[in-house]
Motif scaffolding. Structure first.
Motif, PDB file in Angstrom:
ATOM      1  N   HIS A  38       5.121 -14.924  -4.585  1.00  0.00           N
ATOM      2  CA  HIS A  38       5.356 -14.741  -3.158  1.00  0.00           C
ATOM      3  C   HIS A  38       5.980 -13.377  -2.889  1.00  0.00           C
ATOM      4  O   HIS A  38       5.605 -12.684  -1.947  1.00  0.00           O
ATOM      5  CB  HIS A  38       6.274 -15.851  -2.634  1.00  0.00           C
ATOM      6  N   ARG A  39       6.930 -13.003  -3.749  1.00  0.00           N
ATOM      7  CA  ARG A  39       7.580 -11.721  -3.533  1.00  0.00           C
ATOM      8  C   ARG A  39       6.574 -10.569  -3.685  1.00  0.00           C
ATOM      9  O   ARG A  39       6.547  -9.633  -2.912  1.00  0.00           O
ATOM     10  CB  ARG A  39       8.742 -11.544  -4.525  1.00  0.00           C
ATOM     11  N   TRP A  40       5.748 -10.689  -4.709  1.00  0.00           N
ATOM     12  CA  TRP A  40       4.728  -9.657  -4.906  1.00  0.00           C
ATOM     13  C   TRP A  40       3.821  -9.599  -3.684  1.00  0.00           C
ATOM     14  O   TRP A  40       3.493  -8.536  -3.168  1.00  0.00           O
ATOM     15  CB  TRP A  40       3.885  -9.982  -6.147  1.00  0.00           C
ATOM     16  N   ASP A  41       3.483 -10.794  -3.199  1.00  0.00           N
ATOM     17  CA  ASP A  41       2.531 -10.873  -2.086  1.00  0.00           C
ATOM     18  C   ASP A  41       3.076 -10.202  -0.840  1.00  0.00           C
ATOM     19  O   ASP A  41       2.371  -9.469  -0.161  1.00  0.00           O
ATOM     20  CB  ASP A  41       2.198 -12.341  -1.798  1.00  0.00           C
ATOM     21  N   THR A  42       4.357 -10.444  -0.527  1.00  0.00           N
ATOM     22  CA  THR A  42       4.883  -9.858   0.709  1.00  0.00           C
ATOM     23  C   THR A  42       5.243  -8.391   0.530  1.00  0.00           C
ATOM     24  O   THR A  42       5.168  -7.622   1.468  1.00  0.00           O
ATOM     25  CB  THR A  42       6.132 -10.611   1.197  1.00  0.00           C
ATOM     26  N   ARG A  43       5.641  -8.019  -0.691  1.00  0.00           N
ATOM     27  CA  ARG A  43       6.119  -6.661  -0.850  1.00  0.00           C
ATOM     28  C   ARG A  43       5.014  -5.657  -1.191  1.00  0.00           C
ATOM     29  O   ARG A  43       4.964  -4.571  -0.645  1.00  0.00           O
ATOM     30  CB  ARG A  43       7.198  -6.626  -1.931  1.00  0.00           C
ATOM     31  N   TYR A  44       4.122  -6.048  -2.083  1.00  0.00           N
ATOM     32  CA  TYR A  44       3.174  -5.049  -2.583  1.00  0.00           C
ATOM     33  C   TYR A  44       1.731  -5.253  -2.134  1.00  0.00           C
ATOM     34  O   TYR A  44       0.977  -4.296  -2.053  1.00  0.00           O
ATOM     35  CB  TYR A  44       3.225  -4.998  -4.114  1.00  0.00           C
TER      36      TYR A  44
END
Lengths: 294, 306
Positions: free
Chosen positions: B10-16
Motif C-alpha cells: 500500500h505504501r509503495w502504491d500511494t507513494r511511488y
C-alpha cells in the motif's frame, strides 16, 4: 507539416457551455446562401480530387475542364496499386497510426489519471512541465532524431516513425482535464475502501469512465498520425512508405500524371474521411469545448 | 506477516506508483522530443557532413556566421517565411471570424455546416497540396480557366513570388480557417444577448456590433488562434515542397521564390546532408518563431476590450 494536433498552445480558450436558448439572430436567405458558398468552398477541393481521379489523363488536360466525375475511377485505382507501392503504404500507415493511437490513449489515460486523481510530491510542477512541452517545436530537432534512428538501425523502418509518436503532451493534458471533471473522487475512495490498488482502480474504474474522451482522443490521434508528413518523409525510404510519403514520391515523378496522383490522394483521404463522417459531431464538439487543439 | 506485506504494498502504491504512471510520457518525450532539439544546438556548432563520412569537426559559431552574413538563400527563405506567415495568418483569422459569425445563428442542419467547415482540416497536407497544385496549374488548372472566363489573363502560379505565395497561402487558409471558426463560434455563443440588445437600443448597426462587441469579447480566442496559427505557419514545409509538381527538388521553385526556412532546413539536411548547417538553420528558425509569435501575441492583445 501542421497536422491536427501538433500545434502547441500556451493560451487556452476558456469556453463556456451554452446553458439556455438565446435570442440569436434568425438567419435570412443571404446567410444560408453565404453558408452554402462556404460549404461548397470547403468541400470543393475534395470533390475535385474525385473528379480528376475518375477521368482519363487526356480529359484532365482539356479546356474547358470537365467538372463532373467520369467512369475511370476503378481503372485509375488499379493503376495506382499496380504502378506504385500504395498497397504497402496503406498497410504501413495503418500499422503506424494504429500503434500510435493505442499507445497515446493508454499512456495518456494512465498519466492523466495520476495527474488528476493521485497525490504525489511535485504533481503540479510536473503538470506544468507537460503543458509547457506542448509549446516546444520538437519538429525542429529532426537532424539529431534522424541521427539517433540511424544509430538504432531504424532509418527507413516503421519503428522510426512510431516510437517518437508514442506519447503526446496534449493527450496527457486532455485526459487529465477530463478525469478532473468527469470522475468523482467518491468513486475512487469507494474503490480504495475495498482495497483496490491504484492500478486496479485505473483498470476497473477510471478506464471505463474514460471511454468517451478516450475515443475522441483516439480519433484525433489516428487522423494526426495518418496525415503526418514531415518526419516520415525524412526518415522513411520510397520503398517502404506511408500514404503521405508515397503521395510525395508520386507527385515528384518526372512526368506528373494527375489522374494517378489525385487517385492516390483520394484513396489516402478515404480512411480519415470515413472516420470524420462517422464521428465528426464528436470532433466538432471537442474543438468547440476548447479541448482539442489544432 | 501478510498484513506487513500488504502495508508495504500500500505504501509503495500511494507513494511511488503515480511516478510510474507518468514516467512513460516524460521518458519518451525526453528521449525523442527534448533531447534531439537540444542536441541540435550542439550539432549546429560542428561541421558535420554525412557525405564526408559523418566526421564532426568543431567550428564554433561558423555555421551561424555563414548563414547570417554570407548566405543569400537563407535570407531569401526567411523573407518567404515571413511573407507566407502574414499571408496565411491574417486571412485565416479574419475569414474565421466571418464564418463564425455566419454560423452563430439558429440555422437548421447546423451540424452539417459545422462539419463542413472542419472538413478541410482533416485532409492531409500532402493531399491538399497536390490537389491545389493541380487547381493552380498553368495550362489546365481550374483557377486559370475561371480567371479567363472573367477576362483576366492566365497566371503562371509557380513562377512568380507573389503568385506562388498567394497559391500556397490559399492552401493553408483553406485548411485552417474552419478550425479557428469553430473556436470563435464557441465563444460567440457565450456572449450574453443582453449586451447586443443594449447596443441595438443605442442604434448600433450589425457591423458596429460585430467590431465593437463580438470581436473584443473574443479577444482571448483571437490571441489563442493567432499564436497557434503563427507557430504552425512559421514552419510550412509540405506546401512549398509539393507545390512544385514533377520535381523532387526542395528548392521551392526555380528561383527559390517560395522556399521557406523549414524547406531550406530540409534541403540542407536531407538533400545535401549538411547536418551542422541544417541544425543552425533549425535554431535560427526556433528563435525567429519565438520572436514572431511574441510580436503577433502583442498585436492580438491590442484588441480593445472596453
Amino acid at each position: 507539416m501542421t497536422t491536427l494536433l501538433d500545434r502547441p498552445s500556451d493560451v487556452a480558450p476558456p469556453v463556456k457551455h451554452r446553458r439556455r436558448r438565446r435570442a440569436v439572430p434568425l438567419p435570412g436567405p443571404w446567410t444560408y446562401a453565404a453558408l452554402v458558398a462556404v460549404l461548397a468552398g470547403s468541400a470543393f477541393p475534395v470533390y475535385w480530387s474525385l473528379v480528376v481521379s475518375s477521368q482519363t489523363a487526356d480529359k484532365v488536360d482539356q479546356v474547358p475542364p470537365v467538372l463532373v466525375p467520369g467512369g475511370h475511377l476503378f481503372a485509375n485505382i488499379a493503376r495506382v496499386f499496380d504502378t506504385t507501392e500504395f498497397g504497402l503504404a496503406l498497410v504501413n500507415s495503418l500499422v503506424v497510426s494504429g500503434t500510435i493511437t493505442l499507445s497515446v490513449v493508454f499512456f495518456s489515460t494512465l498519466a492523466g489519471f495520476a495527474f488528476a486523481k493521485l497525490r504525489f510530491r511535485g504533481r503540479n510542477a510536473l503538470l506544468l512541465v507537460v503543458i509547457a512541452t506542448q509549446a516546444i517545436p520538437t519538429e525542429l530537432g529532426v537532424i539529431p532524431l534522424y541521427m539517433m534512428m540511424s544509430d538504432l538501425g531504424w532509418a527507413g523502418e516503421l519503428p522510426a516513425v512510431i516510437v517518437p509518436g508514442l506519447v503526446t503532451a496534449f493527450g496527457v493534458f486532455f485526459m487529465r482535464q477530463y478525469f478532473e471533471r468527469a470522475v468523482p473522487d467518491e468513486l475512487l475512495e469507494a474503490g480504495r475502501m475495498d482495497g483496490c490498488s491504484s492500478l486496479r482502480l485505473y483498470w476497473h474504474v477510471v478506464l471505463p469512465a474514460a471511454r468517451p474522451a478516450a475515443a475522441v482522443l483516439g480519433l484525433f490521434t489516428f487522423m494526426q498520425a495518418w496525415n503526418d508528413f514531415f518526419w516520415p518523409l525524412v526518415v522513411l525510404v520510397p520503398e517502404n512508405p506511408t500514404v503521405q510519403t508515397a503521395l510525395s514520391t508520386l507527385a515528384s515523378g518526372y512526368t506528373t500524371d494527375y489522374t494517378l496522383v489525385l487517385t492516390a490522394a483520394t484513396i489516402g483521404t478515404v480512411p480519415v474521411l470515413a472516420m470524420f463522417l462517422l464521428f465528426g459531431r464528436q470532433i466538432v464538439g471537442g474543438i468547440m469545448q476548447g479541448a482539442l487543439k489544432g | 506477516m501478510s498484513g506487513d506485506w500488504r502495508e508495504r504494498r500500500h505504501r509503495w502504491d500511494t507513494r511511488y506508483a503515480p511516478y510510474a504512471y507518468i514516467a512513460p510520457y516524460f521518458l519518451l518525450f525526453a528521449a525523442f522530443g527534448l533531447f534531439p532539439l537540444l542536441y541540435t544546438a550542439w550539432v549546429s556548432l560542428q561541421d558535420r557532413d554525412l557525405l564526408a563520412g559523418d566526421a564532426a569537426t568543431w567550428v564554433g559559431l561558423d555555421n551561424y556566421v555563414r548563414l547570417l552574413t554570407e548566405d543569400p538563400y537563407f535570407w531569401n527563405a526567411m523573407g518567404n517565411t515571413l511573407s507566407l506567415w502574414l499571408l496565411t495568418t491574417v486571412p485565416q483569422i479574419l475569414f474565421a471570424l466571418g464564418i463564425a459569425q455566419l454560423l452563430n445563428r439558429r440555422i437548421r442542419t447546423r451540424t452539417v455546416f459545422r462539419m463542413g467547415v472542419l472538413l478541410p482540416n482533416i485532409t492531409s497536407v500532402a493531399a491538399v497540396t497536390i490537389i491545389f497544385a493541380q487547381l493552380f496549374g498553368r495550362d489546365f488548372g481550374l483557377v486559370n480557366w475561371v480567371l479567363e472566363l472573367f477576362g483576366a489573363g492566365r497566371v503562371d502560379w509557380q513562377a512568380g513570388t507573389a503568385s506562388s505565395h498567394t497559391a500556397i497561402a490559399a492552401m493553408v487558409v483553406w485548411r485552417w480557417t474552419g478550425y479557428h471558426a469553430l473556436i470563435f463560434l464557441a465563444s460567440m455563443q457565450a456572449v450574453p444577448t443582453s449586451v447586443y440588445e443594449a447596443a441595438r437600443l443605442d442604434g448600433a448597426s450589425q457591423w458596429q456590433q460585430f467590431w465593437r462587441i463580438t470581436v473584443p469579447m473574443l479577444r482571448p480566442q483571437i490571441i489563442f488562434s493567432t499564436v497557434i496559427a503563427t507557430t504552425g505557419n512559421m514552419r510550412l514545409l509540405a506546401e512549398p515542397l509539393l507545390f512544385n509538381p514533377g520535381t523532387a527538388a526542395a528548392t521551392g521553385g526555380s528561383d527559390r521564390q517560395f522556399q521557406t526556412a523549414a524547406l531550406y532546413l530540409y534541403e540542407q539536411g536531407f538533400a545535401k546532408y549538411d547536418f551542422g548547417y541544417a541544425s543552425a538553420i533549425a535554431w535560427l528558425l526556433v528563435i525567429a518563431t519565438v520572436l514572431v509569435t511574441g510580436l503577433s501575441y502583442l498585436a492580438a492583445r491590442r484588441i480593445r476590450t472596453d
